[in-house]
Write a protein that holds these residues in place. Structure first.
Motif, PDB file in Angstrom:
ATOM      1  N   PHE A  14       1.192  -1.373  -0.526  1.00  0.00           N
ATOM      2  CA  PHE A  14      -0.268   0.188  -0.294  1.00  0.00           C
ATOM      3  C   PHE A  14       0.763   1.170   0.055  1.00  0.00           C
ATOM      4  O   PHE A  14       1.165   2.317  -0.746  1.00  0.00           O
ATOM      5  N   THR A  15       2.016   1.180   0.838  1.00  0.00           N
ATOM      6  CA  THR A  15       2.430   2.379   1.097  1.00  0.00           C
ATOM      7  C   THR A  15       3.589   2.473  -0.372  1.00  0.00           C
ATOM      8  O   THR A  15       3.727   3.994  -1.229  1.00  0.00           O
ATOM      9  N   LYS A  16       4.380   1.716  -0.968  1.00  0.00           N
ATOM     10  CA  LYS A  16       4.636   1.825  -2.127  1.00  0.00           C
ATOM     11  C   LYS A  16       3.733   2.170  -3.224  1.00  0.00           C
ATOM     12  O   LYS A  16       3.910   3.132  -4.164  1.00  0.00           O
ATOM     13  N   LEU A  17       3.018   1.808  -3.441  1.00  0.00           N
ATOM     14  CA  LEU A  17       1.606   1.940  -4.512  1.00  0.00           C
ATOM     15  C   LEU A  17       1.046   3.127  -4.622  1.00  0.00           C
ATOM     16  O   LEU A  17       0.903   4.571  -5.253  1.00  0.00           O
ATOM     17  N   THR A  18       0.695   4.045  -2.748  1.00  0.00           N
ATOM     18  CA  THR A  18       0.181   5.531  -2.743  1.00  0.00           C
ATOM     19  C   THR A  18       1.309   6.239  -2.476  1.00  0.00           C
ATOM     20  O   THR A  18       0.849   7.532  -2.513  1.00  0.00           O
ATOM     21  N   HIS A 116      -3.496   4.941  -9.063  1.00  0.00           N
ATOM     22  CA  HIS A 116      -3.664   4.684  -7.252  1.00  0.00           C
ATOM     23  C   HIS A 116      -3.402   5.854  -6.613  1.00  0.00           C
ATOM     24  O   HIS A 116      -2.483   5.993  -5.808  1.00  0.00           O
ATOM     25  N   ASP A 117      -2.831   7.409  -7.141  1.00  0.00           N
ATOM     26  CA  ASP A 117      -3.209   8.733  -6.765  1.00  0.00           C
ATOM     27  C   ASP A 117      -4.363   9.423  -6.644  1.00  0.00           C
ATOM     28  O   ASP A 117      -5.213   9.316  -8.129  1.00  0.00           O
ATOM     29  N   ALA A 118      -5.198   9.314  -5.480  1.00  0.00           N
ATOM     30  CA  ALA A 118      -7.079   9.802  -5.764  1.00  0.00           C
ATOM     31  C   ALA A 118      -6.425  11.510  -6.654  1.00  0.00           C
ATOM     32  O   ALA A 118      -7.871  11.086  -7.214  1.00  0.00           O
ATOM     33  N   LEU A 119      -5.599  12.017  -6.296  1.00  0.00           N
ATOM     34  CA  LEU A 119      -6.347  13.633  -7.211  1.00  0.00           C
ATOM     35  C   LEU A 119      -6.151  12.732  -8.487  1.00  0.00           C
ATOM     36  O   LEU A 119      -6.243  13.630  -9.443  1.00  0.00           O
TER      37      LEU A 119
END
Length: 146
Positions: A14-18, A116-119
């Motif tokens: 999750f940390t790597k992805l986001t 995978h970046d909300a913005l």
């Protein structure tokens, strides 16, 4: 938080992805109630469009587990997938196109976007909807509740 109020440790994937770290959550994190109330206030009552059913998959489930009343009524949410269907995007293409690739699907020029970046995911959807509105493939009334 889990159902007992304990914070989950972030999975390294999750940390790597986001790019979100434990330190960032410690430093900048807020409770679910504070976050949702802030989003609701920011919206000014406008509808929330998501790429899927986030009000069920994210908001409702999170509120249920946290034992808090959702500060945003379900009627304020809608699924942007229906907008793309109304604009004529084939369902089979929708099924295999993630939100961050929508602008690319329609060949819309845009700055570099990261998945995978909300913005960036929201910007891709936004650029696409603006493009479809300008091209006349999407009508403003489709955004209104039925």
């Amino acid at each position: 938080m889990d159902r007992f109020g304990n914070r989950y440790a972030l999975d390294p994937f999750f940390t790597k992805l986001t790019g979100i770290t434990e330190e960032a959550i410690e430093r900048e994190g807020v409770t679910l109630q504070v976050a949702l109330s802030g989003i609701n206030s920011f919206s000014g009552g406008a509808r929330f469009w998501s790429w899927g059913k986030d009000e069920l998959n994210m908001v409702a489930v999170s509120c249920y587990i946290a034992g808090v009343d959702p500060p945003i009524a379900a009627r304020h949410f809608d699924n942007a997938v229906k907008l793309l269907l109304a604009a004529g995007m084939p369902a089979e293409d929708l099924a295999k196109t993630p939100s961050n690739k929508l602008a690319d699907y329609y060949s819309v020029e845009h700055p570099l976007l990261h998945g995978h970046d909300a913005l960036d995911d929201a910007l891709s959807v936004s650029y696409t909807l603006q493009h479809l509105l300008r091209a006349g493939k999407l009508r403003p009334e489709v955004f209104e509740p039925v």
